[in-house]
Design a protein around this motif. Structure first.
Motif, PDB file in Angstrom:
ATOM      1  N   LEU A   1     -40.446 -23.230  19.798  1.00  0.00           N
ATOM      2  CA  LEU A   1     -39.673 -22.467  20.427  1.00  0.00           C
ATOM      3  C   LEU A   1     -38.681 -23.724  21.314  1.00  0.00           C
ATOM      4  O   LEU A   1     -37.666 -23.979  21.337  1.00  0.00           O
ATOM      5  CB  LEU A   1     -39.985 -21.947  20.841  1.00  0.00           C
ATOM      6  N   ILE A   2     -39.605 -23.823  22.511  1.00  0.00           N
ATOM      7  CA  ILE A   2     -38.577 -25.085  23.408  1.00  0.00           C
ATOM      8  C   ILE A   2     -38.706 -26.412  23.250  1.00  0.00           C
ATOM      9  O   ILE A   2     -37.802 -26.405  22.946  1.00  0.00           O
ATOM     10  CB  ILE A   2     -40.286 -25.307  24.772  1.00  0.00           C
TER      11      ILE A   2
ATOM     12  N   ILE B   1     -34.440 -27.720  22.869  1.00  0.00           N
ATOM     13  CA  ILE B   1     -34.150 -29.238  23.273  1.00  0.00           C
ATOM     14  C   ILE B   1     -34.580 -29.953  22.738  1.00  0.00           C
ATOM     15  O   ILE B   1     -33.393 -31.043  23.343  1.00  0.00           O
ATOM     16  CB  ILE B   1     -35.667 -29.973  23.846  1.00  0.00           C
ATOM     17  N   PHE B   2     -34.884 -29.993  21.265  1.00  0.00           N
ATOM     18  CA  PHE B   2     -33.782 -31.309  20.522  1.00  0.00           C
ATOM     19  C   PHE B   2     -32.803 -30.478  19.743  1.00  0.00           C
ATOM     20  O   PHE B   2     -31.383 -32.013  20.225  1.00  0.00           O
ATOM     21  CB  PHE B   2     -34.499 -31.084  19.107  1.00  0.00           C
TER      22      PHE B   2
ATOM     23  N   SER C   1     -25.659 -35.747  23.018  1.00  0.00           N
ATOM     24  CA  SER C   1     -25.189 -36.444  22.370  1.00  0.00           C
ATOM     25  C   SER C   1     -24.295 -37.111  21.780  1.00  0.00           C
ATOM     26  O   SER C   1     -23.250 -38.189  21.334  1.00  0.00           O
ATOM     27  CB  SER C   1     -26.669 -37.080  21.464  1.00  0.00           C
ATOM     28  N   THR C   2     -24.139 -35.617  20.869  1.00  0.00           N
ATOM     29  CA  THR C   2     -22.983 -35.729  19.779  1.00  0.00           C
ATOM     30  C   THR C   2     -21.129 -35.364  20.731  1.00  0.00           C
ATOM     31  O   THR C   2     -20.216 -36.239  20.697  1.00  0.00           O
ATOM     32  CB  THR C   2     -21.901 -34.557  18.901  1.00  0.00           C
ATOM     33  N   ALA C   3     -21.748 -34.719  21.700  1.00  0.00           N
ATOM     34  CA  ALA C   3     -20.053 -34.577  22.744  1.00  0.00           C
ATOM     35  C   ALA C   3     -19.789 -36.429  23.609  1.00  0.00           C
ATOM     36  O   ALA C   3     -18.923 -36.289  23.792  1.00  0.00           O
ATOM     37  CB  ALA C   3     -20.111 -33.316  23.963  1.00  0.00           C
ATOM     38  N   TYR C   4     -21.044 -36.677  24.431  1.00  0.00           N
ATOM     39  CA  TYR C   4     -20.526 -37.712  24.734  1.00  0.00           C
ATOM     40  C   TYR C   4     -20.391 -39.149  23.555  1.00  0.00           C
ATOM     41  O   TYR C   4     -19.820 -40.199  23.907  1.00  0.00           O
ATOM     42  CB  TYR C   4     -21.953 -38.186  25.381  1.00  0.00           C
TER      43      TYR C   4
END
Length: 87
Positions: free
Chosen positions: A63-64, A68-69, A76-79
Motif C-alpha cells: 500500500l505504501i 508513493i508510486f 512528475s507529470t506536473a513538473y
C-alpha cells in the motif's frame, strides 16, 4: 491524592530494584547462566500469529509503495507540464 502516594511508592520500590541490580557484583561480565535464564523468559509467537503479522507487513508495504508510486507519477507529470509551458 491517594493515587500520588501509590505512584511514589511504586517508584520507590522500582528505584530500590534498580539499585539492587547495580550493586550486584558481576564486574560488567554476564555469565552464560544469565543469558540462559533470560532466553527461557522469551515468549515465542505461534505459527498463525507469525503468518498474520507477515501478511500485515507485506500488505502495508504494498500500500505504501502504491501511494508513493502515485505521488511520484502525479508530481512528475506536473513538473513536466510546468517545464513544457515555460519551455
Amino acid at each position: 491524592m491517594e493515587e500520588n502516594k501509590n505512584t511514589s511508592t511504586n517508584q520507590t520500590s522500582a528505584n530500590k530494584k534498580v539499585e539492587a541490580k547495580k550493586t550486584k557484583k558481576n564486574d560488567g561480565k554476564d555469565s552464560f547462566a544469565d543469558y540462559k535464564a533470560e532466553f527461557k523468559k522469551i515468549v515465542w509467537p505461534d505459527r498463525p500469529e507469525v503468518i498474520q503479522k507477515t501478511f500485515t507487513v507485506i500488505v502495508t508495504s504494498l500500500l505504501i509503495g502504491a501511494i508513493i508510486f502515485c505521488m511520484d507519477t502525479v508530481f512528475s507529470t506536473a513538473y513536466n507540464g510546468i517545464i513544457g509551458l515555460l519551455g
